[in-house]
Design an enzyme around this catalytic site. Structure first.
Site, PDB file in Angstrom:
ATOM      1  N   GLN A   1       3.174  -9.859  13.157  1.00  0.00           N
ATOM      2  CA  GLN A   1       3.128  -8.616  13.932  1.00  0.00           C
ATOM      3  C   GLN A   1       1.702  -8.113  14.163  1.00  0.00           C
ATOM      4  O   GLN A   1       1.517  -7.019  14.672  1.00  0.00           O
ATOM      5  CB  GLN A   1       3.995  -7.541  13.282  1.00  0.00           C
ATOM      6  CG  GLN A   1       3.517  -7.020  11.955  1.00  0.00           C
ATOM      7  CD  GLN A   1       4.559  -6.140  11.269  1.00  0.00           C
ATOM      8  OE1 GLN A   1       5.560  -6.625  10.751  1.00  0.00           O
ATOM      9  NE2 GLN A   1       4.330  -4.845  11.261  1.00  0.00           N
TER      10      GLN A   1
ATOM     11  N   ALA B   1       0.876  -1.186   0.000  1.00  0.00           N
ATOM     12  CA  ALA B   1       0.000   0.000   0.000  1.00  0.00           C
ATOM     13  C   ALA B   1       0.913   1.236   0.000  1.00  0.00           C
ATOM     14  O   ALA B   1       0.767   2.142   0.828  1.00  0.00           O
ATOM     15  CB  ALA B   1      -0.968  -0.005   1.169  1.00  0.00           C
TER      16      ALA B   1
ATOM     17  N   HIS C   1       6.895   6.053   1.547  1.00  0.00           N
ATOM     18  CA  HIS C   1       7.772   4.906   1.257  1.00  0.00           C
ATOM     19  C   HIS C   1       8.828   5.280   0.220  1.00  0.00           C
ATOM     20  O   HIS C   1       9.983   4.864   0.301  1.00  0.00           O
ATOM     21  CB  HIS C   1       6.953   3.723   0.720  1.00  0.00           C
ATOM     22  CG  HIS C   1       6.023   3.113   1.715  1.00  0.00           C
ATOM     23  ND1 HIS C   1       4.654   3.202   1.610  1.00  0.00           N
ATOM     24  CD2 HIS C   1       6.256   2.402   2.843  1.00  0.00           C
ATOM     25  CE1 HIS C   1       4.081   2.558   2.618  1.00  0.00           C
ATOM     26  NE2 HIS C   1       5.034   2.059   3.382  1.00  0.00           N
TER      27      HIS C   1
END
Ligand code: PAF
Length: 288
Positions: free
Chosen positions: A63, A33, A38
């Site tokens: 996680q 996503a 990023h």
């Protein structure tokens, strides 16, 4: 288009081929996503000397607690690949859960103190999942440099600790938070927000900014700073998990006085979405 690889062996072969030509490899671990935040990590890895950059995209089940958003976490592979292509990423690693955790998997990496507080207090297995998968990614890619966003401040500090404690030969970068023009920290989870929630979500930035400005004027009382931050957040969000001030290096709690090495960290819920943000007190918050 970047080279797409799916197994640890393929990732290692791709990175080894670069190294054989004398090229340094950088790694940007993500859960996909992808957004411009990023991509700023890709740029940071290059600026730190990586001639080749690999991005991993893996929504890591380890996680997520059973009550968290693993199943509905956004998965946007075609768009992610196009974004990586536009930013000249060399390799994209997309393992399956079975590639990452084959049957019989039973080894975990755990960083102790720094993971116990804040996110770790309510998400007990979260950081163990993060450090385990990041250690595996480092082993497979063997990067010289790996870039993480400071939005996940505790995650960044935890990974730094792991790398130091386990003598991993990788330079861990903690990169500045990428923010939307109104200040909201970029996050894959922002996609969950409906227009009304998106408009209200900026209160988290307003709260942190209010505390930071007061810090700039000389305010040091933790109670005052956290109250200043909490006010707009409480008005706009449905609940606050924490508004805390901690030591910027080891995240030990600052209960009375915020010194020069202090970070304010916030987690709050709006509708079904949980957002986090933070800022080093005394540093200018950069937007855009
Ligand atoms: O920050 C994330 O996206 C994840 O926690 C990470 C570092 C990719 C590990 O799964």
């Amino acid at each position: 288009m970047p080279t797409l690889v799916h197994t640890p062996r393929e990732l290692r072969a791709a990175c080894d081929a670069f190294r054989a030509r004398g090229e340094r490899v950088g790694l940007v671990p993500t859960m996909g996503a992808l957004h411009e935040g990023h991509m700023s990590l890709v740029a940071a890895a290059r600026n730190a000397g990586a001639q080749r950059v690999a991005v991993s995209i893996f929504v890591n089940p380890l996680q997520f607690a059973p009550t968290e958003d693993l199943a509905k976490y956004p998965r946007t592979l075609p768009e992610d690949l196009a974004r990586c292509d536009a930013h000249r990423v060399d390799v994209v690693y997309v393992p399956s859960a079975l590639d990452m955790y084959p049957p019989g998997f039973q080894t975990h990496v755990e960083v102790e103190q720094v993971t116990r507080v804040l996110e770790g207090a309510t998400r007990p297995a979260h950081f163990r999942g993060v450090t385990t998968v990041v250690a595996k990614l480092f082993n497979a890619a063997g990067p010289c440099v790996a870039a993480f966003g400071q939005k996940d401040y505790q995650q960044w500090r935890t990974i730094e600790r792991m790398v130091r404690d386990l003598d991993m030969p990788v330079n861990v970068l903690g990169c500045a938070i990428a923010r939307e023009p109104d200040g909201l920290a970029m996050s894959s989870r922002n996609r969950y927000l409906n227009p009304d929630e998106r408009a209200r979500a900026v209160a988290i930035y307003a709260g942190i900014s209010a505390a930071n400005e007061a810090f700039g004027r000389g305010e040091r009382a933790v109670g005052t700073l956290t109250t200043l931050a909490s006010r707009p957040i409480a008005a706009a969000f449905d609940s606050i998990d924490y508004v805390a001030i901690a030591d910027a290096a080891d995240l030990t709690d600052r209960q009375v006085e915020a010194g020069e090495q202090a970070v304010m960290l916030v987690a709050a819920r709006i509708g079904k979405t949980r957002l986090i943000d933070n800022a080093r007190l005394g540093e200018r918050l950069v937007i855009g």
